[in-house]
Design an enzyme around this catalytic site. Structure first.
Site, PDB file in Angstrom:
ATOM      1  N   ARG A  38      -0.084 -13.402   6.078  1.00 59.18           N
ATOM      2  CA  ARG A  38      -0.082 -14.846   6.361  1.00 59.18           C
ATOM      3  C   ARG A  38       1.162 -15.263   7.142  1.00 59.18           C
ATOM      4  O   ARG A  38       1.101 -16.171   7.975  1.00 59.18           O
ATOM      5  CB  ARG A  38      -0.179 -15.631   5.053  1.00 59.18           C
ATOM      6  N   LYS A 199     -17.994 -13.893  -8.442  1.00 54.15           N
ATOM      7  CA  LYS A 199     -18.824 -14.940  -9.027  1.00 54.15           C
ATOM      8  C   LYS A 199     -19.870 -15.478  -8.080  1.00 54.15           C
ATOM      9  O   LYS A 199     -19.566 -15.876  -6.958  1.00 54.15           O
ATOM     10  CB  LYS A 199     -17.931 -16.114  -9.433  1.00 54.15           C
ATOM     11  N   GLY A 386      -9.645 -13.613  -0.510  1.00 54.66           N
ATOM     12  CA  GLY A 386      -8.351 -13.053  -0.879  1.00 54.66           C
ATOM     13  C   GLY A 386      -8.404 -11.569  -1.216  1.00 54.66           C
ATOM     14  O   GLY A 386      -7.656 -10.769  -0.654  1.00 54.66           O
ATOM     15  N   GLY A 409     -11.271 -19.635   0.111  1.00 53.13           N
ATOM     16  CA  GLY A 409     -12.069 -20.843  -0.124  1.00 53.13           C
ATOM     17  C   GLY A 409     -12.275 -21.650   1.148  1.00 53.13           C
ATOM     18  O   GLY A 409     -13.365 -22.158   1.403  1.00 53.13           O
TER      19      GLY A 409
HETATM   20  P1  ADP Z   1     -12.515 -12.682  -2.605  1.00 51.03           P
HETATM   21  O1  ADP Z   1     -11.172 -12.902  -3.266  1.00 51.03           O
HETATM   22  O2  ADP Z   1     -12.469 -11.669  -1.527  1.00 51.03           O
HETATM   23  O3  ADP Z   1     -13.180 -13.953  -2.224  1.00 51.03           O
HETATM   24  P2  ADP Z   1     -13.732 -12.547  -5.158  1.00 51.03           P
HETATM   25  O4  ADP Z   1     -12.499 -13.084  -5.770  1.00 51.03           O
HETATM   26  O5  ADP Z   1     -14.955 -13.389  -5.159  1.00 51.03           O
HETATM   27  O6  ADP Z   1     -13.463 -12.052  -3.665  1.00 51.03           O
HETATM   28  O7  ADP Z   1     -14.123 -11.186  -5.807  1.00 51.03           O
HETATM   29  C1  ADP Z   1     -13.258 -10.111  -5.882  1.00 51.03           C
HETATM   30  C2  ADP Z   1     -13.141  -9.665  -7.293  1.00 51.03           C
HETATM   31  O8  ADP Z   1     -14.435  -9.289  -7.736  1.00 51.03           O
HETATM   32  C3  ADP Z   1     -12.260  -8.488  -7.458  1.00 51.03           C
HETATM   33  O9  ADP Z   1     -11.276  -8.798  -8.411  1.00 51.03           O
HETATM   34  C4  ADP Z   1     -13.185  -7.410  -7.966  1.00 51.03           C
HETATM   35  O10 ADP Z   1     -12.588  -6.589  -8.940  1.00 51.03           O
HETATM   36  C5  ADP Z   1     -14.291  -8.209  -8.598  1.00 51.03           C
HETATM   37  N1  ADP Z   1     -15.532  -7.432  -8.669  1.00 51.03           N
HETATM   38  C6  ADP Z   1     -16.265  -6.951  -7.656  1.00 51.03           C
HETATM   39  N2  ADP Z   1     -17.299  -6.239  -8.119  1.00 51.03           N
HETATM   40  C7  ADP Z   1     -17.215  -6.265  -9.451  1.00 51.03           C
HETATM   41  C8  ADP Z   1     -17.975  -5.687 -10.507  1.00 51.03           C
HETATM   42  N3  ADP Z   1     -19.052  -4.949 -10.250  1.00 51.03           N
HETATM   43  N4  ADP Z   1     -17.581  -5.938 -11.776  1.00 51.03           N
HETATM   44  C9  ADP Z   1     -16.493  -6.687 -12.035  1.00 51.03           C
HETATM   45  N5  ADP Z   1     -15.725  -7.234 -11.098  1.00 51.03           N
HETATM   46  C10 ADP Z   1     -16.092  -7.032  -9.820  1.00 51.03           C
HETATM   47 MG    MG Z   2     -10.571 -13.508  -5.188  1.00 49.18          MG
END
Ligand code: ADP
Ligand code: MG
Length: 434
Positions: A38, A199, A386, A409
């Site tokens: 960043r 999620k 992130g 986000g």
């Molecule tokens: P980003 O930060 O890229 O937007 P998210 O925060 O939505 O992504 O998701 C990333 C998180 O999801 C990571 O911490 C990862 O460990 C978790 N994750 C991905 N697949 C699984 C899974 N099958 N079970 C539990 N956690 C998961």
């Molecule tokens: Mg995340």
């Protein structure tokens, strides 16, 4: 769609005092910066302002310090890192208000940079407090918005200051908004969206949007599990959001309707890497709930065992399986544009025996390979989120993508078509500078 806000290039900014909102909310561990992406991304704007002889005052937040000073969240390390990167002195005051901040601002000379302390050390920041906004606004003749990571949330330093002094976009915000909105409005097709992460609730809106505009959607990560539940597939102890099963059903229905209208695929993982213990990758195996491929290899010519096709009650799905990974990689071979947000599995777990790839990171790794041209085709690629961006950075691959967004986000909300308060507050392209 062209960016319709004024940028630092559109106004006469020479020699002015500019208050620049940057996003230096970097991952820290024991006071050490784990990723300076960043900060690096803010350099084009800052170099431009230095060249214009501006007096530069930087504002940022870091972490969630609860509206009061907390040393753990000091921006000091980012000032040090910025100084190294920009090869100039970066002054720092450990406050945003009061006589100390005021005299630091007053002492600034042309081309000099001053960083104020974490703006979230003031509870007024997130309360959109008018007095606080006016106080900060007094430091500058112009406000520059370059903190793409926070433009989706209103806050004093994001959307309020430009009510009192003219606000324009920095070059990072311009690039982020331009690149992402262009892909959403006129992508070079076929357009593939790969959506993963923790999620489903974070990503419903963006999924609905891509059902309308993408040619192929692949879902991975934990959010896929709620879809699996919606289809009656057992997920054991996997991370799920049972309250959102109706939402998942609704999305599946919408996707099916879309697929009747035009060539469109909504893909859910067919297999997964499961384990009873996230810390013990030795207990890992692959379950093939829908692929009918791996299990057949194991048991051919017999029918696969129930165990081979079912996640046991005490197991968790921690990554997409090899069949799903290959399928998604295949779709990328046909794509001209790919938007990727969210990891396919738990990428944070380190590899065992010096394996550079973690036990639950292979699904994400094959997606990265596909996107960066390892299998031949090299689509235009946008990556956001992130954790997703951390994975890309840890593998030193930020340059292998066309656009690695500094906002999680914010990039999702931009894709959904939502208005971003931190951008809305800026001067329109054809507006007079007050
Ligand atoms: P980003 O930060 O890229 O937007 P998210 O925060 O939505 O992504 O998701 C990333 C998180 O999801 C990571 O911490 C990862 O460990 C978790 N994750 C991905 N697949 C699984 C899974 N099958 N079970 C539990 N956690 C998961
Ligand atoms: Mg995340």
């Amino acid at each position: 769609m062209a960016f319709n806000k004024k940028t630092i290039r559109d106004i006469d900014i020479k020699g002015k005092r500019v208050l620049v909102r940057v996003d230096y909310n970097v991952p820290l561990s024991d006071g050490k910066i784990e990723s300076d992406y960043r900060i690096v991304q803010s350099l084009p704007t800052l170099n431009y302002l230095v060249d214009q002889g501006c007096k530069i005052i930087l504002l940022s937040h870091l972490g969630r310090p609860k509206g009061r000073p907390d040393k753990k969240y000091s921006l000091k390390p980012t000032a040090t890192r910025l100084a190294e990167l920009i090869k100039r002195e970066v002054r720092f005051v450990d406050t945003c208000t009061g006589s100390q901040a005021q005299s630091a601002v007053d002492e600034l000379k042309s081309g000099e940079i001053l960083m104020l302390e974490n703006v979230r050390f003031y509870k007024e920041e997130e309360e959109n407090d008018t007095t606080f906004a006016k106080k900060l606004a007094k430091y500058g003749d112009v406000f520059v918005q370059d903190a793409f990571g926070v433009v989706h949330h209103g806050a004093v330093s994001v959307s309020e200051i430009p009510k009192y002094i003219p606000g324009v976009a920095g070059l990072l915000v311009e690039k982020e908004v331009d690149t992402i909105s262009n892909v959403m409005s006129s992508p070079e097709r076929p357009l593939t969206a790969i959506i993963g992460g923790a999620k489903i609730s974070d990503k419903i809106k963006v999924l609905e949007k891509f059902i309308k505009i993408a040619d192929f959607i692949a879902v991975g990560g934990a959010m896929a599990h709620t879809f699996l539940l919606a289809m009656g597939i057992e997920t054991g102890k996997s991370l799920t959001e049972p309250d959102d099963i109706p939402v998942a059903k609704d999305i599946i229905e919408k996707a099916q309707k879309e697929a009747k209208k035009r060539p469109f695929v909504f893909y859910l993982p067919q297999d997964g890497v499961v384990s009873t213990n996230i810390d013990n990758p030795r207990s890992t195996r692959i379950v093939d709930w829908d692929a009918h491929a791996i299990a057949d290899i194991e048991s051919y010519p017999k029918r696969p065992s129930r165990r081979a096709t079912t996640v046991a009650k005490d197991e968790m799905i921690l990554d997409i399986g090899p069949f799903s990974g290959s399928f998604i990689a295949g779709s990328v071979q046909l794509a001209n544009t790919v938007v990727w947000n969210g990891t396919m599995g738990v990428t944070e777990v380190d590899g065992v025996n010096n394996d550079p790839i973690g036990p639950f990171a292979h699904g994400t790794d094959i997606v990265v390979d596909a996107l960066t041209g390892y299998f031949g085709n090299r689509p235009f690629t946008i990556v956001g989120g992130g954790d997703t961006v951390s994975f890309v950075e840890n593998n030193e691959l930020t340059k292998a993508f066309n656009h690695v967004s500094t906002g999680g986000g914010a990039s999702l909300e931009l894709m959904e078509g939502k208005k971003l308060p931190g951008v809305e507050a800026l001067l329109d392209k054809n507006e007079d500078v007050g």
